[in-house]
Write an enzyme that holds these catalytic residues in place. Structure first.
Site, PDB file in Angstrom:
ATOM      1  N   PRO A 156      20.174 -62.113   4.782  1.00 11.29           N
ATOM      2  CA  PRO A 156      20.557 -62.160   3.450  1.00 11.29           C
ATOM      3  C   PRO A 156      21.292 -60.823   2.862  1.00 11.29           C
ATOM      4  O   PRO A 156      20.688 -60.196   1.982  1.00 11.29           O
ATOM      5  CB  PRO A 156      19.571 -62.632   2.836  1.00 11.29           C
ATOM      6  CG  PRO A 156      18.259 -61.986   3.646  1.00 11.29           C
ATOM      7  CD  PRO A 156      18.886 -62.066   5.060  1.00 11.29           C
ATOM      8  N   CYS A 157      22.351 -60.285   3.355  1.00 10.62           N
ATOM      9  CA  CYS A 157      22.989 -59.087   2.703  1.00 10.62           C
ATOM     10  C   CYS A 157      23.333 -59.421   1.234  1.00 10.62           C
ATOM     11  O   CYS A 157      23.396 -58.508   0.567  1.00 10.62           O
ATOM     12  CB  CYS A 157      24.271 -58.736   3.538  1.00 10.62           C
ATOM     13  SG  CYS A 157      25.427 -60.337   3.413  1.00 10.62           S
ATOM     14  N   HIS A 158      23.380 -60.540   0.613  1.00 13.15           N
ATOM     15  CA  HIS A 158      23.784 -60.889  -0.704  1.00 13.15           C
ATOM     16  C   HIS A 158      22.536 -60.366  -1.571  1.00 13.15           C
ATOM     17  O   HIS A 158      22.807 -60.099  -2.762  1.00 13.15           O
ATOM     18  CB  HIS A 158      23.887 -62.491  -0.816  1.00 13.15           C
ATOM     19  CG  HIS A 158      22.778 -63.305  -0.498  1.00 13.15           C
ATOM     20  ND1 HIS A 158      22.857 -63.755   0.619  1.00 13.15           N
ATOM     21  CD2 HIS A 158      21.832 -63.534  -1.268  1.00 13.15           C
ATOM     22  CE1 HIS A 158      21.677 -64.497   0.635  1.00 13.15           C
ATOM     23  NE2 HIS A 158      20.989 -64.642  -0.301  1.00 13.15           N
TER      24      HIS A 158
END
Length: 160
Positions: free
Chosen positions: A125-127
């Site tokens: 989850p780079c978001h």
């Protein structure tokens, strides 16, 4: 030459196309948009399962992924990506937070580069990594997708 066990396939989502790449054992890539990944373009049980889990996540019905994920990267990138996977659903961290978490507090710029190089969007989850001011970094389709994922997670938590 590509590993003969690698495949990829393009799936349609409410947020646009997503290309999922995998070996026989793990998902290796989730790319926003159409991408030419190694191996033949054909769905497998694993890419289909990953697509189903992504659709459940995007519908607000899933918070964690059960598909095995094994993106290729350097040792440093792997450390960063493990730290990203440890960020709780709906929460955010900065690159400086991640750098401190992996024991390299001065490496926040390298952390930012590793976040941008993440080949498994949403699954890793780079978001959940935001700028120092709390804003989603970047521009274009990928930034809109990151922002949409964060809003989705925050709405789900607020609804509890």
């Amino acid at each position: 030459m590509a590993d003969p066990a690698q495949t990829h396939y393009l799936y349609r989502t409410p947020y646009g196309p997503v290309t999922i790449g995998a070996t026989r054992r793990a998902v290796t890539a989730v790319v926003l948009g159409e991408a030419a990944l190694p191996g033949p373009c054909r769905p497998t049980d694993l890419t289909n399962r990953c697509a189903t889990e992504l659709m459940e996540y995007l519908a607000g019905k899933r918070r964690a992924f059960s598909v095995p994920v094994a993106p290729a990267g350097t040792d440093f990138q792997q450390r960063v990506w493990r730290a990203l996977r440890a960020i709780p659903y709906g929460q955010t961290r900065t690159a400086a937070d991640i750098a401190a978490a992996i024991g390299s507090p001065a490496s926040y710029r390298l952390v930012g580069a590793a976040v941008r190089a993440n080949p498994a969007a949403v699954l890793v989850p780079c978001h959940r990594v935001v700028g120092a001011g709390g804003r989603t970094p970047g521009a274009g389709r990928a930034a809109r997708m990151r922002e949409a994922c964060l809003k989705l997670e925050r709405r789900a938590l607020a609804a509890e």
